[in-house]
Design a protein around this motif. Structure first.
Motif, PDB file in Angstrom:
ATOM      1  N   ILE A   5      -0.178   5.529  -7.939  1.00 52.85           N
ATOM      2  CA  ILE A   5      -1.029   4.393  -7.612  1.00 52.85           C
ATOM      3  C   ILE A   5      -2.155   4.946  -6.760  1.00 52.85           C
ATOM      4  CG2 ILE A   5      -1.204   2.208  -6.386  1.00 52.85           C
ATOM      5  CD1 ILE A   5       1.724   1.732  -6.945  1.00 52.85           C
ATOM      6  N   ARG A   6      -3.389   4.710  -7.189  1.00 57.24           N
ATOM      7  CA  ARG A   6      -4.561   5.163  -6.432  1.00 57.24           C
ATOM      8  C   ARG A   6      -5.229   3.940  -5.821  1.00 57.24           C
ATOM      9  NH1 ARG A   6      -8.250   9.823  -8.556  1.00 57.24           N
ATOM     10  NH2 ARG A   6      -6.614  10.903  -7.443  1.00 57.24           N
ATOM     11  N   ILE A   7      -5.347   3.955  -4.497  1.00 61.33           N
ATOM     12  CA  ILE A   7      -5.933   2.833  -3.770  1.00 61.33           C
ATOM     13  C   ILE A   7      -7.230   3.304  -3.133  1.00 61.33           C
ATOM     14  CG2 ILE A   7      -5.600   1.149  -1.934  1.00 61.33           C
ATOM     15  CD1 ILE A   7      -2.582   1.533  -2.323  1.00 61.33           C
ATOM     16  N   ARG A   8      -8.336   2.629  -3.457  1.00 55.77           N
ATOM     17  CA  ARG A   8      -9.636   2.917  -2.845  1.00 55.77           C
ATOM     18  C   ARG A   8      -9.991   1.779  -1.913  1.00 55.77           C
ATOM     19  NH1 ARG A   8     -14.602   5.056  -6.440  1.00 55.77           N
ATOM     20  NH2 ARG A   8     -15.607   5.057  -4.430  1.00 55.77           N
ATOM     21  N   LEU A   9     -10.293   2.124  -0.684  1.00 58.47           N
ATOM     22  CA  LEU A   9     -10.646   1.126   0.321  1.00 58.47           C
ATOM     23  C   LEU A   9     -12.110   1.286   0.688  1.00 58.47           C
ATOM     24  CD1 LEU A   9      -7.571   1.738   2.619  1.00 58.47           C
ATOM     25  CD2 LEU A   9      -7.848  -0.127   1.030  1.00 58.47           C
ATOM     26  N   LYS A  10     -12.814   0.169   0.837  1.00 56.68           N
ATOM     27  CA  LYS A  10     -14.215   0.176   1.261  1.00 56.68           C
ATOM     28  C   LYS A  10     -14.396  -0.845   2.370  1.00 56.68           C
ATOM     29  CE  LYS A  10     -16.223   0.906  -3.315  1.00 56.68           C
ATOM     30  NZ  LYS A  10     -17.148   0.321  -4.286  1.00 56.68           N
ATOM     31  N   ALA A  11     -15.220  -0.479   3.372  1.00 53.75           N
ATOM     32  CA  ALA A  11     -15.516  -1.419   4.455  1.00 53.75           C
ATOM     33  C   ALA A  11     -16.771  -0.964   5.179  1.00 53.75           C
ATOM     34  CB  ALA A  11     -14.353  -1.517   5.427  1.00 53.75           C
ATOM     35  N   ARG A  43     -12.235   5.200   1.767  1.00 59.39           N
ATOM     36  CA  ARG A  43     -11.033   6.017   1.904  1.00 59.39           C
ATOM     37  C   ARG A  43     -10.253   5.950   0.597  1.00 59.39           C
ATOM     38  NH1 ARG A  43     -13.640   6.813   5.748  1.00 59.39           N
ATOM     39  NH2 ARG A  43     -13.090   6.759   7.944  1.00 59.39           N
ATOM     40  N   LEU A  44      -9.489   7.007   0.315  1.00 60.83           N
ATOM     41  CA  LEU A  44      -8.680   7.094  -0.892  1.00 60.83           C
ATOM     42  C   LEU A  44      -7.244   7.413  -0.492  1.00 60.83           C
ATOM     43  CD1 LEU A  44      -8.816   7.218  -4.047  1.00 60.83           C
ATOM     44  CD2 LEU A  44      -9.018   9.674  -3.766  1.00 60.83           C
ATOM     45  N   VAL A  45      -6.290   6.634  -1.011  1.00 59.69           N
ATOM     46  CA  VAL A  45      -4.866   6.857  -0.748  1.00 59.69           C
ATOM     47  C   VAL A  45      -4.155   6.919  -2.093  1.00 59.69           C
ATOM     48  CG1 VAL A  45      -2.783   5.931   0.325  1.00 59.69           C
ATOM     49  CG2 VAL A  45      -4.985   5.607   1.435  1.00 59.69           C
ATOM     50  N   ASP A  46      -3.389   7.998  -2.322  1.00 59.61           N
ATOM     51  CA  ASP A  46      -2.576   8.135  -3.531  1.00 59.61           C
ATOM     52  C   ASP A  46      -1.117   7.980  -3.156  1.00 59.61           C
ATOM     53  OD1 ASP A  46      -4.638   8.517  -5.293  1.00 59.61           O
ATOM     54  OD2 ASP A  46      -4.486  10.695  -5.314  1.00 59.61           O
ATOM     55  N   ILE A  47      -0.391   7.168  -3.919  1.00 61.12           N
ATOM     56  CA  ILE A  47       1.042   6.985  -3.730  1.00 61.12           C
ATOM     57  C   ILE A  47       1.727   7.539  -4.970  1.00 61.12           C
ATOM     58  CG2 ILE A  47       2.885   5.315  -3.351  1.00 61.12           C
ATOM     59  CD1 ILE A  47       0.753   3.489  -2.104  1.00 61.12           C
ATOM     60  N   LEU A  48       2.539   8.576  -4.777  1.00 63.85           N
ATOM     61  CA  LEU A  48       3.195   9.255  -5.892  1.00 63.85           C
ATOM     62  C   LEU A  48       4.596   8.701  -6.101  1.00 63.85           C
ATOM     63  CD1 LEU A  48       2.171  12.880  -4.927  1.00 63.85           C
ATOM     64  CD2 LEU A  48       1.003  11.340  -6.479  1.00 63.85           C
ATOM     65  N   ASP A  49       4.964   8.499  -7.344  1.00 63.38           N
ATOM     66  CA  ASP A  49       6.276   7.986  -7.753  1.00 63.38           C
ATOM     67  C   ASP A  49       6.718   6.755  -6.954  1.00 63.38           C
ATOM     68  OD1 ASP A  49       6.635   9.865  -9.752  1.00 63.38           O
ATOM     69  OD2 ASP A  49       7.483  11.334  -8.364  1.00 63.38           O
ATOM     70  N   ASP A  76     -12.373  -4.046   1.323  1.00 66.34           N
ATOM     71  CA  ASP A  76     -12.317  -4.245  -0.125  1.00 66.34           C
ATOM     72  C   ASP A  76     -11.324  -3.237  -0.701  1.00 66.34           C
ATOM     73  OD1 ASP A  76     -13.079  -5.235  -2.679  1.00 66.34           O
ATOM     74  OD2 ASP A  76     -14.381  -3.479  -2.938  1.00 66.34           O
ATOM     75  N   ILE A  77     -10.403  -3.712  -1.541  1.00 68.37           N
ATOM     76  CA  ILE A  77      -9.331  -2.861  -2.083  1.00 68.37           C
ATOM     77  C   ILE A  77      -9.463  -2.781  -3.593  1.00 68.37           C
ATOM     78  CG2 ILE A  77      -6.844  -2.575  -2.272  1.00 68.37           C
ATOM     79  CD1 ILE A  77      -6.705  -4.441   0.220  1.00 68.37           C
ATOM     80  N   GLU A  78      -9.394  -1.561  -4.118  1.00 65.22           N
ATOM     81  CA  GLU A  78      -9.418  -1.334  -5.566  1.00 65.22           C
ATOM     82  C   GLU A  78      -8.176  -0.511  -5.910  1.00 65.22           C
ATOM     83  OE1 GLU A  78     -11.998   1.411  -8.524  1.00 65.22           O
ATOM     84  OE2 GLU A  78     -13.117   0.201  -7.100  1.00 65.22           O
ATOM     85  N   ILE A  79      -7.334  -1.028  -6.807  1.00 69.84           N
ATOM     86  CA  ILE A  79      -6.067  -0.364  -7.143  1.00 69.84           C
ATOM     87  C   ILE A  79      -6.094   0.076  -8.603  1.00 69.84           C
ATOM     88  CG2 ILE A  79      -3.568  -0.662  -7.311  1.00 69.84           C
ATOM     89  CD1 ILE A  79      -3.824  -2.802  -5.135  1.00 69.84           C
ATOM     90  N   ILE A 135      -0.452  10.855  -0.484  1.00 75.90           N
ATOM     91  CA  ILE A 135      -1.556  11.807  -0.319  1.00 75.90           C
ATOM     92  C   ILE A 135      -2.705  11.001   0.283  1.00 75.90           C
ATOM     93  CG2 ILE A 135      -3.227  13.292  -1.452  1.00 75.90           C
ATOM     94  CD1 ILE A 135      -1.179  13.781  -3.632  1.00 75.90           C
ATOM     95  N   GLY A 136      -3.113  11.367   1.478  1.00 75.12           N
ATOM     96  CA  GLY A 136      -4.250  10.686   2.090  1.00 75.12           C
ATOM     97  C   GLY A 136      -3.894  10.072   3.411  1.00 75.12           C
TER      98      GLY A 136
END
Length: 102
Positions: free
Chosen positions: A6-12, A72-78, A97-100, A37-38
């Motif tokens: 899951i890749r989460i991009r946050l903007k603010a 910011r970018l956050v990766d969640i593995l498995d 703002d969240i983009e998944i 990761i992140g």
């Protein structure tokens, strides 16, 4: 078999608010046993605007404004289903703002 991510991009506009939201996401995912990761800081987008102060006599006098968009970018593995449910129930600040992507 490919690993799920899951890749989460946050903007603010406010970097402190953005870092708090990223920390909440990371803490929630780690509590439910997912690998993280992140958060990775992405380049800040700076928009600059120049405005004439007065249209008549002081035409040469100008003001400059800028808007900074921090990312910011956050990766969640498995992620497990428990992790996904916990992330969906998470309430973050209004200015983020969240983009998944799955």
């Amino acid at each position: 078999m490919a690993k799920q991510r899951i890749r989460i991009r946050l903007k603010a506009y406010d970097h402190r608010l953005l870092d708090q939201s990223a920390a909440q996401i990371v803490e929630t995912a780690q509590r439910n046993g997912a690998d993280i990761i992140g958060p990775v800081p992405l380049p800040t987008r700076i928009e600059k605007f120049t405005v004439i102060r007065s249209p008549f006599i002081d035409k040469d006098s100008r003001e400059q404004f800028e808007i900074r968009t921090h990312k910011r970018l956050v990766d969640i593995l498995d992620p497990s289903s428990k992790t996904v449910d916990a992330l969906m129930r998470l309430s973050l600040a209004a200015g983020v703002d969240i983009e998944i992507k799955m």
